[in-house]
Design a protein around this motif. Structure first.
Motif, mmCIF file in Angstrom:
data_model
loop_
_atom_site.group_PDB
_atom_site.id
_atom_site.type_symbol
_atom_site.label_atom_id
_atom_site.label_comp_id
_atom_site.label_asym_id
_atom_site.label_seq_id
_atom_site.Cartn_x
_atom_site.Cartn_y
_atom_site.Cartn_z
ATOM 1 N N LEU A 174 73.017 -15.950 -10.436
ATOM 2 C CA LEU A 174 73.958 -15.857 -9.316
ATOM 3 C C LEU A 174 74.027 -14.405 -8.858
ATOM 4 N N PRO A 175 74.392 -14.159 -7.596
ATOM 5 C CA PRO A 175 74.396 -12.780 -7.083
ATOM 6 C C PRO A 175 75.315 -11.856 -7.876
ATOM 7 N N ARG A 176 74.809 -10.678 -8.186
ATOM 8 C CA ARG A 176 75.613 -9.662 -8.851
ATOM 9 C C ARG A 176 76.488 -8.955 -7.824
ATOM 10 N N THR A 177 77.614 -8.441 -8.262
ATOM 11 C CA THR A 177 78.494 -7.684 -7.374
ATOM 12 C C THR A 177 77.893 -6.298 -7.121
ATOM 13 N N PRO A 178 78.275 -5.631 -6.018
ATOM 14 C CA PRO A 178 77.789 -4.265 -5.795
ATOM 15 C C PRO A 178 78.116 -3.332 -6.952
ATOM 16 N N ALA A 179 79.289 -3.502 -7.548
ATOM 17 C CA ALA A 179 79.671 -2.631 -8.677
ATOM 18 C C ALA A 179 78.745 -2.844 -9.863
ATOM 19 N N LEU A 180 78.389 -4.102 -10.147
ATOM 20 C CA LEU A 180 77.505 -4.371 -11.280
ATOM 21 C C LEU A 180 76.086 -3.898 -10.990
ATOM 22 N N LEU A 181 75.607 -4.058 -9.772
ATOM 23 C CA LEU A 181 74.279 -3.550 -9.415
ATOM 24 C C LEU A 181 74.212 -2.038 -9.618
ATOM 25 N N ALA A 182 75.241 -1.341 -9.176
ATOM 26 C CA ALA A 182 75.267 0.116 -9.326
ATOM 27 C C ALA A 182 75.341 0.511 -10.797
ATOM 28 N N ALA A 183 76.134 -0.230 -11.569
ATOM 29 C CA ALA A 183 76.260 0.074 -12.996
ATOM 30 C C ALA A 183 74.958 -0.193 -13.734
ATOM 31 N N ASN A 184 74.244 -1.234 -13.345
ATOM 32 C CA ASN A 184 72.945 -1.515 -13.962
ATOM 33 C C ASN A 184 71.952 -0.394 -13.701
ATOM 34 N N LYS A 185 72.017 0.167 -12.509
ATOM 35 C CA LYS A 185 71.103 1.265 -12.174
ATOM 36 C C LYS A 185 71.386 2.488 -13.046
ATOM 37 N N VAL A 186 72.673 2.777 -13.260
ATOM 38 C CA VAL A 186 73.051 3.886 -14.138
ATOM 39 C C VAL A 186 72.640 3.582 -15.577
ATOM 40 N N LYS A 187 72.831 2.334 -16.004
ATOM 41 C CA LYS A 187 72.465 1.949 -17.366
ATOM 42 C C LYS A 187 70.972 2.128 -17.618
ATOM 43 N N GLU A 188 70.138 1.800 -16.623
ATOM 44 C CA GLU A 188 68.691 1.965 -16.773
ATOM 45 C C GLU A 188 68.333 3.409 -17.092
ATOM 46 N N ALA A 189 69.082 4.344 -16.507
ATOM 47 C CA ALA A 189 68.778 5.762 -16.706
ATOM 48 C C ALA A 189 69.448 6.333 -17.947
ATOM 49 N N ASP A 190 70.701 5.919 -18.200
ATOM 50 C CA ASP A 190 71.506 6.592 -19.224
ATOM 51 C C ASP A 190 71.897 5.719 -20.399
ATOM 52 N N GLY A 191 71.626 4.413 -20.326
ATOM 53 C CA GLY A 191 72.029 3.519 -21.403
ATOM 54 C C GLY A 191 73.424 2.956 -21.178
ATOM 55 N N ALA A 192 73.764 1.953 -21.981
ATOM 56 C CA ALA A 192 75.053 1.270 -21.838
ATOM 57 C C ALA A 192 76.188 2.117 -22.404
ATOM 58 N N THR A 193 77.356 1.974 -21.824
ATOM 59 C CA THR A 193 78.569 2.636 -22.301
ATOM 60 C C THR A 193 79.651 1.587 -22.490
ATOM 61 N N ALA A 194 80.750 1.982 -23.102
ATOM 62 C CA ALA A 194 81.875 1.062 -23.265
ATOM 63 C C ALA A 194 82.401 0.626 -21.909
ATOM 64 N N GLU A 195 82.388 1.531 -20.942
ATOM 65 C CA GLU A 195 82.854 1.185 -19.604
ATOM 66 C C GLU A 195 81.940 0.141 -18.963
ATOM 67 N N PHE A 196 80.635 0.275 -19.186
ATOM 68 C CA PHE A 196 79.701 -0.716 -18.655
ATOM 69 C C PHE A 196 79.966 -2.083 -19.276
ATOM 70 N N GLU A 197 80.114 -2.141 -20.582
ATOM 71 C CA GLU A 197 80.332 -3.420 -21.257
ATOM 72 C C GLU A 197 81.601 -4.094 -20.759
ATOM 73 N N LEU A 198 82.635 -3.309 -20.486
ATOM 74 C CA LEU A 198 83.885 -3.874 -19.964
ATOM 75 C C LEU A 198 83.670 -4.424 -18.562
ATOM 76 N N LEU A 199 82.954 -3.670 -17.719
ATOM 77 C CA LEU A 199 82.658 -4.146 -16.366
ATOM 78 C C LEU A 199 81.836 -5.424 -16.420
ATOM 79 N N LEU A 200 80.855 -5.476 -17.310
ATOM 80 C CA LEU A 200 80.022 -6.665 -17.437
ATOM 81 C C LEU A 200 80.866 -7.872 -17.822
ATOM 82 N N GLN A 201 81.746 -7.714 -18.810
ATOM 83 C CA GLN A 201 82.585 -8.840 -19.223
ATOM 84 C C GLN A 201 83.508 -9.286 -18.092
ATOM 85 N N GLU A 202 84.123 -8.349 -17.405
ATOM 86 C CA GLU A 202 85.019 -8.704 -16.296
ATOM 87 C C GLU A 202 84.248 -9.413 -15.187
ATOM 88 N N SER A 203 83.013 -8.981 -14.954
ATOM 89 C CA SER A 203 82.188 -9.606 -13.928
ATOM 90 C C SER A 203 81.835 -11.043 -14.303
#
Length: 401
Positions: free
Chosen positions: A16-45
Motif C-alpha cells: 500500500l502507498p507509503r506516507t510522505p513522512a515514511l518515504l523521507a524517513a526510509n531515505k534517511v535510514k538508507e544512509a544513516d541506519g534505523a533510529t528509535a525515532e524511525f521505529e516509532l514512525l514505522l509503527q505509527e504508520s
C-alpha cells in the motif's frame, strides 16, 4: 484462512502507498541506519494503515508492507528488494548481469535472460524507452549478487513487521492479518557466484527464507508467499520456450517452495501469483490455464492471482473446469493495480459473483490484482480499496439472501 460463512471477505495483495513522512524517513535510514525515532514512525504508520484498511471494509489486513522499505513514491520492486537487507552472503553487483546479460535458451535447456531483454519489453521497445509513456520505472538502485553461503539476517526486521501489524490489528479490533514474504524462486533471480548449480542456489534461498516464514506463522498470522517468478519468468526466456520445457523449469521452483513450507500449516499460507506489476502491455504473459495446475501443486490454503486487468479478466472461466481442492479458497483480483480508473462497486460485485458461480461463495476472498503501493497514487489506492469493500458488501447481500 477459514472459509466464508456470512459474507465475502476482502483482502489485498500486500503493498500500500507509503506516507510522505515514511518515504523521507526510509531515505534517511538508507544512509544513516534505523533510529528509535524511525521505529516509532514505522509503527505509527502501520497502525494508521491498518485502521484505514478496516475503514475501507478490508477483513484480512496487513502492514501495507511498510517494513519493505520504499524511499520513492513510485517503486515496483520493494516486494523483492526488501529481502536483500535480510540475507547474508550477498554483495552489490556492479556488473548487474542479472539485468543486462542476454541469454539465449534452447529446447530442453532454458534459462532467464537479462531483465532488460524481456520479450514484452523488446516488442514494445519504443514505448518502454519513452519516459513519458507511463509504462515502467525501474529506478537506479544496484541489486546484489550471491558471493558466499546464504544466511538469514532478518530476524529483527521480521519481528518488527509482526509487532507493528499485531499492534495495529489490536487497536483496530481486526482478527485476521497477513505478512508477505518472498519465494525462493523469486529470490534467486539475481547473479549467483557461489553455488555450483541453479537448483542448489534456489534451495539455499528456500532454507534461508523458511526462517521468515516460520516467524510469521508462529506469530499466528497468515503468510503470503509472493512469487511472480512462477508466471513472470515466461516473458524472461528468449526465444519463447515450449510449455513443457517451461513447466519443467518452473517445477524446480515449486518443489523448492514446498520444501521451504514443509510442516507448516497450509491454512496459514496463501500464495500470490502474478505476471509482474509494471504497467506494460503484457502481450507475452503466459495464459493462466497453462499455470493453474502448477499453482495448485503449491502447499497453500489459498491462492491469489490477477483477475481484474485486461489481459487476464477473461480467465475466470478456467474454474469451470478446474477443481479447487476441498477446504481451500481462491483470492482473485477484482480491483486492478494497472489503471488509475477506480472500479465501480457494481463491477467489483459482478466479478465476485462470477467466481462464486464456479467455486462457491464460501471459497472466495476478494482482493486486488497486485500491490497498490508504488503503482498508483495514494488517493486512488484508497478509492480502490473502498470500491473493493463496497463491491464485496454488495455481492454478499446477493449471495447471502
Amino acid at each position: 484462512m477459514s472459509l466464508n460463512t456470512t459474507h465475502i471477505r476482502t483482502s489485498h495483495a500486500g503493498s500500500l502507498p507509503r506516507t510522505p513522512a515514511l518515504l523521507a524517513a526510509n531515505k534517511v535510514k538508507e544512509a544513516d541506519g534505523a533510529t528509535a525515532e524511525f521505529e516509532l514512525l514505522l509503527q505509527e504508520s502501520v497502525v494508521d494503515v491498518v485502521a484505514r484498511q478496516q475503514a475501507a471494509g478490508i477483513d484480512i489486513v496487513n502492514d501495507g508492507e511498510f517494513g519493505h522499505a520504499m524511499s520513492t513514491a513510485v517503486d515496483y520492486g520493494a516486494w523483492w528488494s526488501y529481502s536483500f537487507a535480510r540475507m547474508g552472503g550477498l554483495e552489490l553487483d556492479a556488473d548487474q548481469k542479472w539485468a543486462l546479460d542476454p541469454v539465449e535458451s534452447t529446447p530442453g535447456n532454458i534459462a532467464l535472460t537479462g531483465f532488460v531483454h524481456r520479450r514484452d519489453r523488446t516488442i514494445f521497445a519504443e514505448a518502454y524507452n519513452d519516459p513519458a509513456s507511463g509504462i515502467f520505472s525501474a529506478g537506479a538502485k544496484l541489486f546484489p549478487k550471491c558471493t558466499g553461503p546464504l544466511t538469514y539476517t532478518g530476524h529483527d526486521a521480521v519481528a518488527s513487521d509482526i509487532k507493528n501489524l499485531t499492534t495495529g490489528m489490536a487497536r483496530a479490533g481486526v482478527e485476521e492479518g497477513f505478512v508477505a514474504a518472498l519465494s525462493p524462486g523469486s529470490a534467486s533471480r539475481i547473479s549467483n557466484e557461489h553455488y555450483a548449480t541453479e537448483e542448489e542456489f534456489i534451495y539455499a534461498c528456500a532454507d534461508v527464507l523458511r526462517e521468515e516464514y516460520t516467524a510469521v506463522i508462529n506469530a499466528g498470522l497468515t503468510l503470503q508467499i509472493d512469487d511472480p517468478s512462477i508466471a513472470e519468468n515466461w516473458d524472461q526466456i528468449t526465444p519463447a520456450p515450449s510449455i513443457e520445457d517451461y513447466l519443467k523449469f518452473t517445477q524446480i521452483r515449486v518443489e523448492a517452495l514446498n520444501y521451504a513450507l514443509r510442516g507448516l500449516p497450509q491454512d496459514q499460507i496463501r500464495f500470490h501469483l502474478c505476471w509482474g506489476s509494471w504497467h506494460g502491455p503484457h502481450t507475452t504473459d503466459l495464459p493462466f490455464p497453462e499455470l493453474v495446475d502448477t499453482m495448485l501443486n503449491i502447499n497453500a490454503g489459498s491462492y491469489s492471482f490477477e483477475a481484474a486487468n485486461v489481459r487476464h479478466e477473461h480467465e475466470w472461466k478456467i474454474w469451470q473446469d478446474t477443481k479447487l481442492p476441498e477446504g481451500k479458497s481462491i483470492v482473485p483480483g477484482v480491483v486492478s493495480h494497472a489503471t488509475n480508473v477506480v472500479e465501480h462497486p457494481q463491477l467489483v460485485a459482478d466479478r465476485i459473483e462470477r467466481f462464486a458461480s464456479v467455486v462457491g461463495r464460501e471459497s472466495i476472498i476478494a482482493s486486488t490484482d497486485c500491490g497498490l503501493g508504488g503503482r498508483v497514487h495514494p488517493q486512488i489506492a484508497a478509492a480502490k480499496l473502498a470500491a473493493l469493500g463496497e463491491g464485496a458488501a454488495l455481492a454478499s447481500s446477493r449471495l447471502w439472501k
